[in-house]
Design a protein around this motif. Structure first.
Motif, PDB file in Angstrom:
ATOM      1  N   GLY A  99     -87.623 -46.312  60.467  1.00  0.00           N
ATOM      2  CA  GLY A  99     -87.019 -47.593  60.098  1.00  0.00           C
ATOM      3  C   GLY A  99     -87.441 -48.056  58.719  1.00  0.00           C
ATOM      4  N   ALA A 100     -88.725 -47.905  58.407  1.00  0.00           N
ATOM      5  CA  ALA A 100     -89.237 -48.318  57.096  1.00  0.00           C
ATOM      6  C   ALA A 100     -88.671 -47.451  55.984  1.00  0.00           C
ATOM      7  CB  ALA A 100     -90.760 -48.254  57.097  1.00  0.00           C
ATOM      8  N   ALA A 101     -88.463 -46.164  56.271  1.00  0.00           N
ATOM      9  CA  ALA A 101     -87.955 -45.249  55.246  1.00  0.00           C
ATOM     10  C   ALA A 101     -86.530 -45.596  54.826  1.00  0.00           C
ATOM     11  CB  ALA A 101     -88.012 -43.813  55.755  1.00  0.00           C
ATOM     12  N   PHE A 102     -85.747 -46.174  55.743  1.00  0.00           N
ATOM     13  CA  PHE A 102     -84.346 -46.469  55.435  1.00  0.00           C
ATOM     14  C   PHE A 102     -84.168 -47.811  54.727  1.00  0.00           C
ATOM     15  CE2 PHE A 102     -83.727 -43.993  59.584  1.00  0.00           C
ATOM     16  CZ  PHE A 102     -83.650 -42.779  58.916  1.00  0.00           C
ATOM     17  N   ASP A 103     -85.110 -48.724  54.873  1.00  0.00           N
ATOM     18  CA  ASP A 103     -84.939 -50.090  54.359  1.00  0.00           C
ATOM     19  C   ASP A 103     -84.763 -50.195  52.844  1.00  0.00           C
ATOM     20  OD1 ASP A 103     -84.940 -51.293  56.834  1.00  0.00           O
ATOM     21  OD2 ASP A 103     -87.103 -51.659  56.847  1.00  0.00           O
ATOM     22  N   PRO A 104     -85.599 -49.516  52.028  1.00  0.00           N
ATOM     23  CA  PRO A 104     -85.510 -49.745  50.575  1.00  0.00           C
ATOM     24  C   PRO A 104     -84.143 -49.439  49.980  1.00  0.00           C
ATOM     25  CG  PRO A 104     -87.566 -48.642  51.115  1.00  0.00           C
ATOM     26  CD  PRO A 104     -86.745 -48.646  52.365  1.00  0.00           C
ATOM     27  N   ALA A 105     -83.441 -48.443  50.504  1.00  0.00           N
ATOM     28  CA  ALA A 105     -82.127 -48.123  49.954  1.00  0.00           C
ATOM     29  C   ALA A 105     -81.159 -49.287  50.140  1.00  0.00           C
ATOM     30  CB  ALA A 105     -81.573 -46.860  50.621  1.00  0.00           C
ATOM     31  N   GLY A 106     -81.194 -49.916  51.311  1.00  0.00           N
ATOM     32  CA  GLY A 106     -80.328 -51.065  51.552  1.00  0.00           C
ATOM     33  C   GLY A 106     -80.685 -52.238  50.661  1.00  0.00           C
ATOM     34  N   ILE A 107     -81.989 -52.467  50.481  1.00  0.00           N
ATOM     35  CA  ILE A 107     -82.441 -53.558  49.616  1.00  0.00           C
ATOM     36  C   ILE A 107     -81.982 -53.325  48.182  1.00  0.00           C
ATOM     37  CG2 ILE A 107     -84.476 -54.695  48.653  1.00  0.00           C
ATOM     38  CD1 ILE A 107     -85.895 -54.046  51.321  1.00  0.00           C
ATOM     39  N   SER A 108     -82.183 -52.096  47.669  1.00  0.00           N
ATOM     40  CA  SER A 108     -81.775 -51.773  46.296  1.00  0.00           C
ATOM     41  C   SER A 108     -80.264 -51.891  46.140  1.00  0.00           C
ATOM     42  CB  SER A 108     -82.222 -50.350  45.942  1.00  0.00           C
ATOM     43  OG  SER A 108     -83.624 -50.237  45.940  1.00  0.00           O
ATOM     44  N   ALA A 109     -79.518 -51.475  47.163  1.00  0.00           N
ATOM     45  CA  ALA A 109     -78.058 -51.541  47.086  1.00  0.00           C
ATOM     46  C   ALA A 109     -77.572 -52.976  46.953  1.00  0.00           C
ATOM     47  CB  ALA A 109     -77.448 -50.878  48.319  1.00  0.00           C
ATOM     48  N   ARG A 110     -78.094 -53.855  47.806  1.00  0.00           N
ATOM     49  CA  ARG A 110     -77.639 -55.251  47.763  1.00  0.00           C
ATOM     50  C   ARG A 110     -78.076 -55.938  46.472  1.00  0.00           C
ATOM     51  NH1 ARG A 110     -78.595 -54.331  53.276  1.00  0.00           N
ATOM     52  NH2 ARG A 110     -80.794 -54.864  53.101  1.00  0.00           N
ATOM     53  N   GLU A 111     -79.291 -55.659  46.027  1.00  0.00           N
ATOM     54  CA  GLU A 111     -79.747 -56.283  44.785  1.00  0.00           C
ATOM     55  C   GLU A 111     -78.932 -55.790  43.589  1.00  0.00           C
ATOM     56  OE1 GLU A 111     -83.955 -56.736  42.383  1.00  0.00           O
ATOM     57  OE2 GLU A 111     -83.961 -56.701  44.579  1.00  0.00           O
ATOM     58  N   SER A 112     -78.499 -54.526  43.628  1.00  0.00           N
ATOM     59  CA  SER A 112     -77.696 -53.975  42.533  1.00  0.00           C
ATOM     60  C   SER A 112     -76.308 -54.592  42.473  1.00  0.00           C
ATOM     61  CB  SER A 112     -77.572 -52.456  42.695  1.00  0.00           C
ATOM     62  OG  SER A 112     -78.833 -51.824  42.607  1.00  0.00           O
ATOM     63  N   MET A 113     -75.858 -55.209  43.577  1.00  0.00           N
ATOM     64  CA  MET A 113     -74.542 -55.845  43.602  1.00  0.00           C
ATOM     65  C   MET A 113     -74.541 -57.258  43.025  1.00  0.00           C
ATOM     66  SD  MET A 113     -72.709 -54.685  47.163  1.00  0.00           S
ATOM     67  CE  MET A 113     -73.955 -54.122  48.321  1.00  0.00           C
ATOM     68  N   LEU A 114     -75.723 -57.808  42.786  1.00  0.00           N
ATOM     69  CA  LEU A 114     -75.790 -59.211  42.382  1.00  0.00           C
ATOM     70  C   LEU A 114     -75.064 -59.520  41.063  1.00  0.00           C
ATOM     71  CD1 LEU A 114     -79.430 -60.256  43.381  1.00  0.00           C
ATOM     72  CD2 LEU A 114     -77.287 -60.908  44.474  1.00  0.00           C
ATOM     73  N   PRO A 115     -75.198 -58.694  39.999  1.00  0.00           N
ATOM     74  CA  PRO A 115     -74.483 -59.043  38.761  1.00  0.00           C
ATOM     75  C   PRO A 115     -72.970 -59.130  38.946  1.00  0.00           C
ATOM     76  CG  PRO A 115     -76.209 -57.451  38.289  1.00  0.00           C
ATOM     77  CD  PRO A 115     -76.122 -57.556  39.784  1.00  0.00           C
ATOM     78  N   ALA A 116     -72.383 -58.188  39.693  1.00  0.00           N
ATOM     79  CA  ALA A 116     -70.931 -58.245  39.925  1.00  0.00           C
ATOM     80  C   ALA A 116     -70.561 -59.457  40.776  1.00  0.00           C
ATOM     81  CB  ALA A 116     -70.463 -56.953  40.602  1.00  0.00           C
ATOM     82  N   ALA A 117     -71.385 -59.769  41.780  1.00  0.00           N
ATOM     83  CA  ALA A 117     -71.131 -60.956  42.597  1.00  0.00           C
ATOM     84  C   ALA A 117     -71.270 -62.224  41.762  1.00  0.00           C
ATOM     85  CB  ALA A 117     -72.101 -60.992  43.782  1.00  0.00           C
ATOM     86  N   THR A 118     -72.180 -62.204  40.795  1.00  0.00           N
ATOM     87  CA  THR A 118     -72.355 -63.342  39.896  1.00  0.00           C
ATOM     88  C   THR A 118     -71.116 -63.558  39.053  1.00  0.00           C
ATOM     89  OG1 THR A 118     -74.735 -62.923  39.782  1.00  0.00           O
ATOM     90  CG2 THR A 118     -73.787 -64.272  38.030  1.00  0.00           C
TER      91      THR A 118
END
Length: 409
Positions: free
Chosen positions: A116-135
């Motif tokens: 579970g811990a191994a999979f989390d960072p990819a999701g976090i990085s993905a959502r954070e990388s979407m912030l400029p476009a969402a902005t």
């Protein structure tokens, strides 16, 4: 509802969806932080076993966070977020499934916690990388979005453990993990509705050719950018010195006093201060330089840690804890802004992943330092050994020219 109102709602929807998915996923992780140790202690009653599971859930973060950005830039942000949360949900749900079928053991719980811990960072990085476009879709300032995002993340880790504690008391630790899986499922459903520029599969010409080469490119890019390199190094040292305070020194101190509830109050005070500080950054960024806010954060953190080292009365410790949260709340949004504005679009996932991995690497180093120090020289001396260098780092930061790039276009 007018046509203009509908258009405005649609423009805000990507930002709302990214933040809602982050809230659900992080809340699920916050519940797990409480549920897994409790489950292990129920099974065996041995603190050593709980520590083994905690370590199993921490160690995979070192490598997975480093490579997570390459996964994002290679397979796409939306897809990575969906798959990451799906795998996290499955790994968590397998624990109650095993409990009801073959039975649970510490090795089984440790393996599933590690997955579970191994999979989390990819999701976090993905959502954070979407912030400029969402902005851009929302028409907001990037500082305002980062402020909201970091406050939202802090709220999740504030309410997650509390919800976890209530659920454990009412339905038990095993059934609580079904709620965690439901949180991940909610995040999946939220991102499934997301439509955002740049969130799909990257162009073949710009995506990394392999996991190793992509990660190496991310490391090289961060090291060659003087602002990102400086922020990564400063963050590593501060995390290594500060994290043991929350996770080792304060638990030892309040255990010695026989006041575990007071430990919860202090950690909650830091979290509340962090939420307020992150939200305040949205308006402060328009009036105060980011470099100034960064210098205030590091300086006040050092001063508060020295104050805590005297092991003062509870009300003083609570005041210092709130102050730490308030001044350090803006640091997350500032770091996000630096990563977003100093990285090209096609490399943003890798930059976020590399910068995140430095903090994950620093935490265990701090724990390895703090434990032996407490045994060798005592709690209070260890507090000073960790606190004084933070003050030195604050003084050094005033002389670092790279931090002036925080306010350059």
């Amino acid at each position: 509802m007018t046509t203009q109102t509908v258009a405005d709602t649609r423009r805000l929807s990507p930002l709302l969806l990214v933040n809602l998915a982050t809230l659900l996923s992080a809340t699920g992780n916050g519940i797990t932080v409480v549920a897994l140790p409790w489950l292990v202690l129920q099974q065996t009653g041995r603190a050593t076993d709980a520590a083994v599971v905690a370590g199993a859930a921490t160690l995979p973060l070192l490598l997975s966070s480093l490579f997570s950005g390459t996964v994002v830039d290679r397979f796409g942000r939306r897809r990575t977020s969906l798959v990451s949360d799906c795998l996290s949900a499955v790994s968590v749900a397998l624990i109650p499934v095993c409990a009801a079928s073959v039975g649970l053991s510490v090795p089984v719980i440790a393996v599933l916690a590690a997955l579970g811990a191994a999979f989390d960072p990819a999701g976090i990085s993905a959502r954070e990388s979407m912030l400029p476009a969402a902005t851009r879709a929302a028409g907001w300032r990037l500082d305002r979005v980062n402020s909201l995002y970091e406050a939202n993340y802090n709220v999740a880790y504030l309410i997650g453990p509390g919800v976890g504690g209530v659920l454990i008391a009412t339905v038990g630790a095993v059934n609580t993990l079904w709620v965690t899986a439901a949180c991940f499922a909610g995040s999946i459903a939220t991102i499934a509705f997301l439509r955002l520029d740049g969130a799909g599969v990257p162009d073949r010409a710009t995506r990394p050719t392999s996991m190793w080469s992509g990660t190496l490119e991310g490391l090289t890019f961060v090291w060659r950018d003087r602002l990102l390199r400086t922020l990564a190094l400063v963050d590593m040292v501060i995390v290594a010195l500060y994290m043991p305070v929350e996770s080792v020194l304060f638990p030892v101190h309040f255990t010695d006093l026989g006041q575990p509830a007071q430990l919860g109050w202090v950690l909650m005070a830091m979290s509340v201060g962090g939420v307020v500080g992150a939200l305040a950054y949205g308006s402060l960024a328009a009036r105060v330089r980011r470099r100034t806010l960064m210098l205030i954060a590091v300086s006040v953190l050092g001063a508060c840690m020295v104050g805590m080292a005297f092991l003062p009365p509870l009300w003083v410790t609570l005041t210092l804890a709130v102050a730490v949260g308030l001044v350090y709340g803006p640091v997350g949004p500032i770091a996000n802004h630096a990563m977003q504005t100093h990285s090209p679009e096609h490399m943003r996932g890798r930059v976020v992943g590399v910068m995140t991995s430095t903090a994950y690497a620093a935490g265990p180093l701090g724990y390895l330092l703090a434990g032996p120090l407490i045994d060798a020289v005592g709690l209070q001396t260890t507090f000073f050994v960790l606190a004084v260098p933070v003050g030195v780092i604050a003084a050094v930061c005033f002389a670092l020219p790279a931090l002036r790039d925080l306010d350059r276009p």
